[in-house]
Motif scaffolding. Sequence first.
Motif, PDB file in Angstrom:
ATOM      1  N   ARG A 136       0.835  -1.196   0.000  1.00 45.15           N
ATOM      2  CA  ARG A 136       0.000   0.000   0.000  1.00 45.15           C
ATOM      3  C   ARG A 136       0.872   1.249   0.000  1.00 45.15           C
ATOM      4  NH1 ARG A 136      -4.778  -1.093   4.492  1.00 45.15           N
ATOM      5  NH2 ARG A 136      -5.840  -2.788   3.381  1.00 45.15           N
ATOM      6  N   ILE A 137       0.401   2.251  -0.711  1.00 47.71           N
ATOM      7  CA  ILE A 137       1.028   3.567  -0.662  1.00 47.71           C
ATOM      8  C   ILE A 137       0.355   4.368   0.439  1.00 47.71           C
ATOM      9  CG2 ILE A 137       1.412   5.712  -1.919  1.00 47.71           C
ATOM     10  CD1 ILE A 137       1.592   4.110  -4.461  1.00 47.71           C
ATOM     11  N   ARG A 138       1.149   4.817   1.408  1.00 55.07           N
ATOM     12  CA  ARG A 138       0.607   5.504   2.573  1.00 55.07           C
ATOM     13  C   ARG A 138       1.024   6.971   2.574  1.00 55.07           C
ATOM     14  NH1 ARG A 138       1.933   0.410   4.464  1.00 55.07           N
ATOM     15  NH2 ARG A 138       0.225  -0.684   5.530  1.00 55.07           N
ATOM     16  N   ILE A 139       0.084   7.815   2.936  1.00 53.64           N
ATOM     17  CA  ILE A 139       0.353   9.235   3.178  1.00 53.64           C
ATOM     18  C   ILE A 139       0.008   9.500   4.638  1.00 53.64           C
ATOM     19  CG2 ILE A 139      -0.254  11.606   2.598  1.00 53.64           C
ATOM     20  CD1 ILE A 139      -0.857  10.712  -0.205  1.00 53.64           C
ATOM     21  N   ARG A 140       1.026   9.907   5.398  1.00 56.22           N
ATOM     22  CA  ARG A 140       0.858  10.111   6.844  1.00 56.22           C
ATOM     23  C   ARG A 140       1.125  11.564   7.176  1.00 56.22           C
ATOM     24  NH1 ARG A 140       4.537   9.565  11.306  1.00 56.22           N
ATOM     25  NH2 ARG A 140       3.426   9.179  13.260  1.00 56.22           N
ATOM     26  N   LEU A 141       0.214  12.160   7.926  1.00 57.83           N
ATOM     27  CA  LEU A 141       0.335  13.557   8.350  1.00 57.83           C
ATOM     28  C   LEU A 141       0.251  13.606   9.863  1.00 57.83           C
ATOM     29  CD1 LEU A 141       0.428  16.610   7.673  1.00 57.83           C
ATOM     30  CD2 LEU A 141      -2.065  16.559   7.616  1.00 57.83           C
ATOM     31  N   GLU A 142       1.267  14.238  10.462  1.00 61.14           N
ATOM     32  CA  GLU A 142       1.297  14.392  11.925  1.00 61.14           C
ATOM     33  C   GLU A 142       1.540  15.856  12.254  1.00 61.14           C
ATOM     34  OE1 GLU A 142       3.738  12.820  15.882  1.00 61.14           O
ATOM     35  OE2 GLU A 142       4.018  11.851  13.925  1.00 61.14           O
ATOM     36  N   GLU A 144      -6.160   4.265   7.748  1.00 60.08           N
ATOM     37  CA  GLU A 144      -5.548   3.364   8.714  1.00 60.08           C
ATOM     38  C   GLU A 144      -5.436   3.997  10.104  1.00 60.08           C
ATOM     39  OE1 GLU A 144      -2.705   0.735   5.750  1.00 60.08           O
ATOM     40  OE2 GLU A 144      -1.804   2.258   7.041  1.00 60.08           O
ATOM     41  N   GLN A 145      -5.270   5.300  10.142  1.00 53.68           N
ATOM     42  CA  GLN A 145      -5.135   5.971  11.431  1.00 53.68           C
ATOM     43  C   GLN A 145      -5.742   7.364  11.334  1.00 53.68           C
ATOM     44  OE1 GLN A 145      -1.139   6.899  12.637  1.00 53.68           O
ATOM     45  NE2 GLN A 145      -1.645   7.005  14.803  1.00 53.68           N
ATOM     46  N   ALA A 146      -6.548   7.705  12.313  1.00 53.16           N
ATOM     47  CA  ALA A 146      -7.134   9.044  12.404  1.00 53.16           C
ATOM     48  C   ALA A 146      -7.345   9.340  13.879  1.00 53.16           C
ATOM     49  CB  ALA A 146      -8.441   9.135  11.627  1.00 53.16           C
TER      50      ALA A 146
END
Length: 201
Positions: free
Chosen positions: A19-25, A124-126
């Motif tokens: 999977r291609i993931r885009i993560r923002l923190e 996947e995460q929120a």
Amino acid sequence: MLYVWLSLLLILTALVVARIRIRLEIAPRTRLLAVKLGRSGPEFDMVGGGIVVRLFGRRVWRIAPKPAKVRKHAPARSSAPQEQRSASLAYRIRLLRQALRVVPRCLSAIFRFVIAGIKSAVVEQAECEIRGGFANPALTGQVYGFYQAALATAPGFFRRVNFNPDWTVPTMSGTVRVTVAWPVYRLVWETAVLLTRLPLR
């Protein structure tokens, strides 16, 4: 030779299943944007301004931010003759007319591609953690009461939001973590469909 083909098949299968993931923190001292294939990919530090490249979760390369350069003004160019400018203007108008003919179909194909990408996205995460307080503790209590009521009304959504009231001092800070992933095979399929719909042949 068989082992080579099996290895290539396993690598291709792993890439397709990944999977291609885009993560923002976003935190008080952190602004991080990561684009990864599995656990490998670049991380962009929007506070310090650097780029960290990770391979299978381990940092393998770091690009330090470059200092800003002073731009030098280019010397003024001499104006072209009137005939060349008129010919260039006519050529640009002709290109613009040709582009306007295919713009509606291109926009329709891109719109379908975006909608398909949104449908295939997997969150996947929120998570959101907020620490807040007001000068008046009664107002802090009202906001906390609204949060508890919203949590009881829609627990599926608001359980990802954690509100911690601060009764002592007026403050407002928080941390947001969002990770959205797209299966590679869906992106490859939707890109192929987009290329067949685009009238750019």
